[in-house]
Design an enzyme around this catalytic site. Structure first.
Site, PDB file in Angstrom:
ATOM      1  CB  CYS A  53     -46.818  -2.639 -19.473  1.00  0.00           C
ATOM      2  SG  CYS A  53     -46.691  -1.652 -20.958  1.00  0.00           S
ATOM      3  CB  CYS A  56     -44.049  -3.846 -21.721  1.00  0.00           C
ATOM      4  SG  CYS A  56     -44.080  -2.252 -20.886  1.00  0.00           S
ATOM      5  CB  CYS A 178     -16.688  22.437 -43.108  1.00  0.00           C
ATOM      6  SG  CYS A 178     -17.544  23.996 -42.918  1.00  0.00           S
ATOM      7  CB  CYS A 181     -19.868  22.135 -41.099  1.00  0.00           C
ATOM      8  SG  CYS A 181     -19.802  22.561 -42.851  1.00  0.00           S
TER       9      CYS A 181
END
Length: 428
Positions: A53, A56, A178, A181
């Site tokens: 490839c 790749c 929080c 959150c």
């Protein structure tokens, strides 16, 4: 021994792997994958590659560089999926290279779709590492921790990323402790994924990056600010007044996006940059191949383009890219999308992110195209993978000037002076 045979031996011996055995990239195989990756507490970045490839081979130096930089922090491995196709098949690998991040939950690895550079890979590794630490501390620290589609904002990068872009942004200002959150986090992450390519979602830890929090008058958590598309200033920020579940966030953002988005352009594919602008920068792109100008002159072609403009306006909210090309002007693209076999005009819809496409099988008419686009607009339809998991070469062509082509008229041959009786006759 002849040279050709020596060459074959060289490829078989040295070309089967892209990374040296004594390097920082760990060679993974079916025999060691479970013990090294699945049963490990480490974060792993794993590349599935094929020795032949080209992409790749281009990635290999950057991947090795990332492995060196992450040594002792995050594990980096590679699977020769051409040789060990059972592993590639298990993780749905359809193209090379495919990079997957095995984070805290090894049963749900995530595909890496970021820049194929050492810096990009290292950033992704740190995000996965941060998510794992936050998970071990009792929950996600922020919306951005669990999703690569949420952009992490800081005092240093806020102006450049948000104010410096012409994209539409939703920014969450949060505090790690929080509770509201934490409840918002999975919805924010889901919305970011659904809105990718249309609206950008960011998150800023206001307890750490207090300069920006103060600048925008943040007094409670979470606070969500909306930054419209186009040129921005600090005063461009508006208050988000929508719901806090993913569906509400997506609907609210899309309404704002549509308000500021002009009707899509139906652009001719004249260069690779035009193609990428429509296909890479949008969630989907619609590609039409129209008949050659010799077969379909300006009136005919403009009728087809008007159909495409109508469809573009109808699906305006989807924020797709719309392209067209003349038959045979982009042969590699036609071949990759299997267009033209049933004549012209023809159409396909491409997802550049997934490297898949869907082909129009019905009539090239408003009703036919509308019926065809209904499925991809809802994320449905029978798609096929693009060959080689990459799009073919785009040729540079001259844009159409909007005119008819002038057909050459063949001169009539006057046979009035020819005596047919004088022509030689074949003997029987």
């Amino acid at each position: 021994m002849n040279l050709k045979f020596l060459g074959i031996l060289f490829v078989l011996h040295y070309g089967s792997c892209l990374y040296p055995s004594n390097g920082d990239v760990v060679e993974l195989t079916p025999s060691n994958f479970d013990s090294l990756v699945r049963k490990s507490d480490d974060i792993w970045i794993v590349e599935f590659f094929a020795p032949w490839c080209g992409n790749c081979k281009s990635l290999a130096p950057e991947y090795a560089k990332a492995a060196k930089g992450l040594k002792g922090v995050v594990k980096v491995g590679a699977v020769n999926a051409d040789e060990h196709n059972s592993l590639g098949g298990e993780f749905g690998v359809r193209g090379f290279p495919t990079i997957t991040i095995f984070g805290a939950n090894k049963k749900k690895p995530e595909d890496y779709n970021g820049a194929r550079t050492a810096d990009g890979l290292i950033d992704a590794a740190f995000k996965a590492l941060k998510a794992k630490v936050n998970n071990q501390m009792g929950g996600k620290k922020s919306s951005s921790s669990g999703s690569s589609d949420v952009i992490e904002l800081t005092d240093d990068n806020f102006d450049k990323l948000v104010l410096g872009s012409e994209d539409l942004w939703l920014v969450e200002f949060y505090a790690p402790w929080c509770g509201h959150c934490k409840n918002l986090a999975p919805n924010w992450a889901q919305a970011a994924t659904e809105l990718k390519g249309k609206v950008k979602l960011g998150a800023l830890d206001a307890t750490v990056h207090s300069i920006k929090a103060k600048e925008y008058g943040i007094q409670g958590y979470p606070t969500i600010k909306y930054f419209p598309s186009g040129k921005k200033e600090k005063h461009s920020a508006q208050v988000y007044d929508g719901g806090r579940v993913s569906q509400d966030i997506v609907s609210w953002a899309l309404e704002k996006a549509v308000e500021s988005v002009p009707a899509p352009k139906i652009e001719q594919i004249t260069s690779e940059s035009v193609f990428k602008s429509a296909c890479v920068d949008h969630p989907l792109c619609v590609i039409s191949i129209l008949p050659n100008i010799y077969d379909c002159q300006s009136e005919c072609r403009n009728n087809y383009l008007e159909i495409l403009r109508t469809m573009g306006e109808k699906y305006r909210k989807k924020m797709w890219g719309w392209l067209w090309a003349e038959a045979s002007s982009q042969p590699e693209l036609e071949e990759a999308l299997e267009l033209g076999g049933f004549g012209y005009p023809a159409m396909a819809v491409i997802s550049h992110k997934k490297m898949k496409y869907l082909t129009l099988r019905g009539p090239f008419s408003s009703d036919g195209i509308n019926a065809f686009l209904r499925d991809p607009s809802y994320g449905k339809g029978s798609t096929a993978p693009i060959r080689g998991a990459e799009l073919s070469k785009i040729r540079d062509v001259e844009p159409w000037d909007g005119k008819d082509v002038i057909l050459e008229v063949e001169e009539d041959i006057d046979l009035s002076d020819v005596e047919l009786d004088e022509l030689p006759k074949d003997e029987l």
